[in-house]
Write an enzyme that holds these catalytic residues in place. Structure first.
Site, short mmCIF file in Angstrom:
data_model
loop_
_atom_site.label_atom_id
_atom_site.label_comp_id
_atom_site.label_asym_id
_atom_site.label_seq_id
_atom_site.Cartn_x
_atom_site.Cartn_y
_atom_site.Cartn_z
CG ASN A 1 -19.99 -3.26 0.64
OD1 ASN A 1 -20.73 -3.58 -0.30
ND2 ASN A 1 -18.83 -2.66 0.43
N GLY B 1 -23.72 -0.86 11.79
CA GLY B 1 -23.57 -2.21 12.30
C GLY B 1 -23.60 -3.25 11.20
N GLY C 1 -21.17 -0.48 7.98
CA GLY C 1 -20.39 0.62 8.54
C GLY C 1 -20.88 1.02 9.91
CG ASP D 1 -9.67 -6.20 3.98
OD1 ASP D 1 -10.64 -6.69 3.37
OD2 ASP D 1 -8.85 -5.45 3.44
CG ASP E 1 -2.05 -0.93 1.17
OD1 ASP E 1 -2.24 -1.56 0.11
OD2 ASP E 1 -2.76 -1.06 2.19
CG ASN F 1 -5.26 -5.70 4.48
OD1 ASN F 1 -4.03 -5.64 4.57
ND2 ASN F 1 -5.96 -4.85 3.76
NE ARG G 1 -5.41 0.93 17.32
CZ ARG G 1 -5.20 -0.21 17.95
NH1 ARG G 1 -4.72 -1.26 17.31
NH2 ARG G 1 -5.47 -0.31 19.24
CB THR H 1 -20.14 -4.97 6.79
OG1 THR H 1 -19.76 -4.80 5.41
CG2 THR H 1 -19.57 -6.30 7.28
#
Length: 310
Positions: free
Chosen positions: A186, A223, A220, A250, A12, A42, A289, A218
């Site tokens: 997602n 939930g 975001g 991931d 990355d 990941n 993070r 998922t």
């Protein structure tokens, strides 16, 4: 409990900017960094570090400096990389812009990840020894399907259908869905898999849940939704301040797969919902993070976070 992750690994290259650039816009970055990425790698790091699982990774890097660095990074997390082969193509690269709001834009150059050769005897042995086999769609579909065929009959096959482009082919979609026990998507990927643009999310969940053992959607900050057979459950998200969302999904996938593999009560709604709750906690820590693999929390950090927020 052993987890085998079959997937992509990238270097990355991340630029930190005020906002994700619009089409035609040029921005000056505040800083940049390089670090381990790729959806497969990941997820392997997440399963090993945040879920304390025994993990083996199957993929490909180039015979170059990036490949050596990525291999060493996975080894530093205790991941078995005997299935990480060297390809003639260069190591994959992801070019990532991260804005102040934590959102990102990513361009991936597949490189060695596009290698479509059959799994080697060593890689086959790794898959056959696993309790859970995890795959994504940043690698050739045939390699994903091969891994699903080579797993033990009692091993779970978890597919993160990201990116969901292969589901544009009905034949490929049918084979992928029939191969997997647990599907993680997602909201946008769910609609691609369900082949619908309908506004009702639950209709799409119902359509996909008829075809796989368990579906996890998922959402975001909203939930997640868990579907097993005719049962449905919403799992609330944990509060989080997003600094960088790169790799958070991931982290979720790797932890969820490892948690399901560690259970012996099958794919019940309670088992999948509990795994989704723990995975959500790990992802909430990760978004606070910077980086992809660098942001993955430890299992102790996840446990402490769950205790604090219970």
């Amino acid at each position: 409990m052993k987890v085998a992750v079959v997937g992509s690994v990238n270097m990355d290259v991340v630029a930190r900017v005020a906002h994700v650039p619009a089409p035609g816009e040029t921005l000056l970055a505040r800083s940049w960094s390089r670090g381990g990425g790729g959806k497969g790698a990941n997820q392997a790091v997440a399963a090993a570090r945040a879920a304390a699982a025994s993990v083996a990774f199957i993929g490909a890097v180039g015979d170059d400096g990036d490949g050596q660095a990525l291999r060493a990074g996975l080894e530093s997390d205790g991941i078995d990389v005997t299935g990480l082969e060297s390809a003639e193509a260069p190591t994959g690269v992801a070019l990532i812009s991260v804005g102040d709001d934590g959102e990102n834009a990513i361009v991936v150059v597949a490189g060695a990840n596009a290698t479509a050769s059959p799994l080697s005897p060593q890689q086959t042995a790794v898959v056959a020894d696993a309790d859970v086999v995890v795959a994504q769609l940043e690698i050739p579909v045939e390699r994903v399907l091969e891994a699903s065929r080579l797993r033990r009959p009692d091993a779970l096959f978890v597919l993160n259908a990201s990116p969901s482009a292969p589901f544009g082919d009905n034949g490929v979609a049918d084979r992928l869905l029939s191969a997997c026990d647990v599907l993680i998507v997602n909201e946008h990927e769910l609609r691609d898999v369900a082949r619908t643009t309908a506004a009702d999310l639950w209709d799409a969940v119902d359509a996909v849940a008829e075809r796989v053992g368990a579906v996890v959607v998922t959402l975001g900050s909203q939930g997640s939704i868990v579907a097993v057979g005719a049962e449905r459950r919403s799992v609330a998200a944990f509060p989080a301040r997003a600094v960088d969302t790169t790799g958070a999904g991931d982290t979720y996938c790797g932890v969820l797969a490892a948690r399901l593999g560690a259970r012996r009560d099958g794919l019940t709604i309670d088992a999948v919902a509990d795994a989704a709750r723990v995975a959500g906690a790990a992802a909430a820590l990760a978004v606070g993070r910077h980086g992809a693999q660098a942001s993955v929390p430890t299992a102790d950090e996840v446990d402490d976070f769950l205790k604090e927020t219970s």
